[in-house]
Design an enzyme around this catalytic site. Structure first.
Site: not given
Length: 263
Positions: A179-181
């Site tokens: 989701g926040d790579a």
């Protein structure tokens, strides 16, 4: 609200996260703590639950060492992984670490969707973007240079025509996403240059894999010192993920949507 550390050990302020959480590191290096207040408490609760779940999946992520919350304050204590953020590596080091970073992401994406209790789906993400834009809360610094002069509402409208297609693609190919790579959320052993795990899991959930791919590739752009390095990282990414024909329009959609969801 921080828990008492062992004798001779203290909590050292590190930074503030994107959500506004205060982040502390234990002076012995064994743990980190995040403290949230007000509206940020709900987001830290979400991170607590996701971190706790992923810790049992064998992916390489922090263990939850402590949790406390009230209506207005919360504190999450996490074990420290032995590594440095990938964002701190040189371009040469990053390219060497890249296959193990992609392998870590592939392992995450390979978890059974049915076993993941968390959603990161496009319908919810789109609703969040609409809320952030409506509140005029978009952080302009998160936008690409070419988009900073365009009203966020217009940016969101430009994406709206693609929404039915992207929802259909997500339904066909949903995976468990970070989701926040971004690079700071991949930790790498500086001696072996192998990825040891992922952190900052507040947005983890079932979503289109291109949510992660768009951020990973875009966030690394400023790290490369040549076009050849960027192209090699892209080639490795899609080869290791068994994606023979990358969808650039899909990458672009999620990359343009993400900055509109922070606020």
């Amino acid at each position: 609200m921080l828990p008492s550390p062992p004798d001779g050990v203290r909590w050292v302020p590190v930074s503030h996260g994107e959500s506004g959480d205060a982040v502390y590191r234990r002076s012995d290096g064994a743990a980190f703590a995040k403290v949230a207040c007000g509206t940020a408490v709900a987001e830290l609760r979400a991170e607590h639950l996701r971190t706790q779940w992923l810790a049992g999946q064998g992916i390489g992520s922090p263990d939850v060492l402590g949790w406390s919350d009230t209506e207005d304050h919360a504190c999450l204590v996490l074990s420290a992984l032995e590594g440095v953020p990938a964002s701190e590596l040189s371009a040469t080091e990053l390219l060497q670490a890249w296959p193990s970073m992609v392998a870590r992401l592939k392992a995450l994406h390979g978890l059974p969707v049915a076993s993941c209790p968390f959603e990161r789906g496009l319908a919810g993400t789109w609703a969040r973007a609409e809320s952030v834009v409506a509140r005029d809360a978009v952080n302009i610094e998160f936008l690409d240079d070419e988009h900073r002069g365009t009203p966020p509402a217009r940016l969101l409208d430009a994406l709206r025509t693609e929404l039915p297609l992207r929802l259909a693609q997500e339904a066909d190919e949903q995976v468990v996403c970070h989701g926040d790579a971004c690079l700071p959320n991949f930790l790498v052993d500086p001696r072996t240059l192998r990825c040891v795990g992922v952190i900052d899991l507040g947005r983890l959930g079932c979503a289109d894999p291109y949510v992660d791919l768009s951020l990973l590739l875009a966030n690394a752009r400023e790290s490369w010192t040549s076009h050849e390095q960027a192209q090699e990282a892209r080639r490795l990414t899609f080869a290791l993920l068994d994606i023979p024909k990358p969808d650039d329009s899909r990458l672009s959609f999620y990359l343009r949507l993400d900055p509109l969801t922070w606020g």
